[in-house]
Write an enzyme that holds these catalytic residues in place. Structure first.
Site, short mmCIF file in Angstrom:
data_model
loop_
_atom_site.label_atom_id
_atom_site.label_comp_id
_atom_site.label_asym_id
_atom_site.label_seq_id
_atom_site.Cartn_x
_atom_site.Cartn_y
_atom_site.Cartn_z
CG ASN A 40 -1.77 1.20 1.36
OD1 ASN A 40 -1.87 1.99 0.42
ND2 ASN A 40 -2.43 1.37 2.51
CD1 TRP A 41 3.77 1.07 -2.80
CD2 TRP A 41 3.84 2.26 -4.70
NE1 TRP A 41 4.61 0.41 -3.66
CE2 TRP A 41 4.67 1.13 -4.85
CE3 TRP A 41 3.72 3.14 -5.77
CZ2 TRP A 41 5.39 0.86 -6.01
CZ3 TRP A 41 4.44 2.88 -6.94
CH2 TRP A 41 5.26 1.75 -7.05
CE LYS A 42 -0.34 3.35 4.65
NZ LYS A 42 -0.32 3.49 6.09
CG HIS B 35 -6.14 2.17 4.87
ND1 HIS B 35 -5.70 3.14 5.74
CD2 HIS B 35 -5.16 1.24 4.80
CE1 HIS B 35 -4.48 2.82 6.16
NE2 HIS B 35 -4.13 1.67 5.60
CD GLU C 76 -3.10 5.71 6.46
OE1 GLU C 76 -3.02 5.68 5.22
OE2 GLU C 76 -2.24 5.19 7.20
CD GLU D 226 -3.91 -2.25 7.24
OE1 GLU D 226 -2.78 -2.55 6.86
OE2 GLU D 226 -4.46 -1.17 6.97
N GLY E 91 2.01 2.39 10.94
CA GLY E 91 3.02 3.45 10.84
C GLY E 91 3.69 3.82 12.15
CB SER F 220 4.59 -1.61 12.27
OG SER F 220 4.21 -0.27 12.51
N GLY G 40 2.61 -1.09 4.39
CA GLY G 40 2.64 0.33 4.04
C GLY G 40 4.07 0.81 3.88
N GLY G 41 4.62 1.45 4.92
CA GLY G 41 5.95 2.04 4.90
C GLY G 41 7.03 1.14 4.30
P1 PGA Z 1 2.39 0.47 7.75
O1 PGA Z 1 0.95 0.69 7.04
O2 PGA Z 1 2.94 -0.82 7.22
O3 PGA Z 1 3.19 1.66 7.34
O4 PGA Z 1 2.14 0.40 9.21
C1 PGA Z 1 0.09 -0.38 6.80
C2 PGA Z 1 -1.20 0.12 6.17
O5 PGA Z 1 -1.68 1.18 6.59
O6 PGA Z 1 -1.75 -0.50 5.25
#
Ligand code: PGA
Length: 253
Positions: free
Chosen positions: A8-10, A93, A95, A167, A173, A213, A234-235
């Site tokens: 997930n590149w966001k 998600h 976010e 999640e 994050g 994470s 994500g990250g």
């Molecule tokens: P993260 O994000 O790996 O940076 O914690 C995961 C996500 O929000 O899908």
């Protein structure tokens, strides 16, 4: 069932050049993806360019609207994503729920629209730190699942047509990943709720992923010890080497 590793590149990176470079590093760096489905979810703007030559990678969107077309400024619809060649769409998600006030009812409409366009939703659910401390994790997850899948069966939302990503919001994050023991317990609970909504057999076919994470150090524990079917990253998916390592540790399982 193949293990599913989703990037997930966001809202990253800020140029097509960087996006293409990250994409080709990942694509070129995967030596063995046997038994692993690698899905990259970049921002919408980069989809056409990356879909030109995805090779073994699968591409997904990070969101989709619930209508197919019309006067909805700024929205991207499921048939548009399907037409480009996407196969998956992340929905609900945390976010989107937090910054764009997305509600379970909207996630439900999107789930139906995405499945109708023959795309696979990756349904994200998870509790906040506060809800966890109050012992409300199960209550929150149950409600999110029931609402997102409301009347799902009548909309051909068969259990084999979507993926659930657990999640926990406190783990996203933050570098504080959920332990594999805890993730396993939650996954068992999620499957129980799915069995109540569908039946035991169908529930057993829904891939349940972990996200929050996740990195090359902890990836294997979720697949091997917690018996999960994949990861939403994500990250760590923004660094080609780290993301490739995650795939490698999972292939090794
Ligand atoms: P993260 O994000 O790996 O940076 O914690 C995961 C996500 O929000 O899908």
């Amino acid at each position: 069932m193949k293990t599913i590793i989703i990037a997930n590149w966001k809202c990253n990176p800020t140029s097509l050049k960087e996006a293409e470079s990250l994409f080709s590093s990942v694509r070129g760096g995967i030596k063995n993806s046997e038994n692993v489905e690698v899905v990259i979810c970049p921002p919408f703007a980069y989809l056409p360019a990356l879909l030109k030559d995805p090779k073994a990678l699968i591409i997904g969107g990070q969101n989709a609207f619930w209508e197919d077309k019309g006067a909805f400024t700024g929205e991207i619809s499921p048939p548009m994503l399907k037409d480009l060649g996407c196969q998956y769409v992340i929905l609900g998600h945390s976010e989107r729920r937090k910054y764009f006030s997305e509600k379970d009812e909207e996630v439900n409409k999107k789930m139906k629209a995405v499945v109708s366009a023959s795309l696979k939703p990756i349904l994200c659910i998870g509790e906040t730190q506060e809800e966890r401390e109050k012992g409300e994790t199960k209550k929150v997850l149950k409600s999110q699942l029931q609402k997102a899948l409301y009347k799902a069966t009548s909309y051909k939302l068969q259990a084999t047509s979507f993926v659930v990503a657990y999640e926990p919001i406190w783990a996203i994050g933050t570098g504080k990943a959920c332990s594999s023991e805890e993730a396993e317990k939650v996954a068992v609970f999620i499957r129980k709720i799915l069995a109540d909504l569908y039946d035991q057999d169908t529930a057993s076919q829904v891939p349940i992923l972990y996200g929050g994470s996740a990195n090359s150090q902890n990836a294997q524990s979720y697949i091997k010890e917690a018996n999960l079917q994949g990861l939403l990253v994500g990250g760590a998916s923004l660094e080609a080497d780290e993301f490739i390592k995650i795939i490698e540790t999972v292939v090794e399982k």
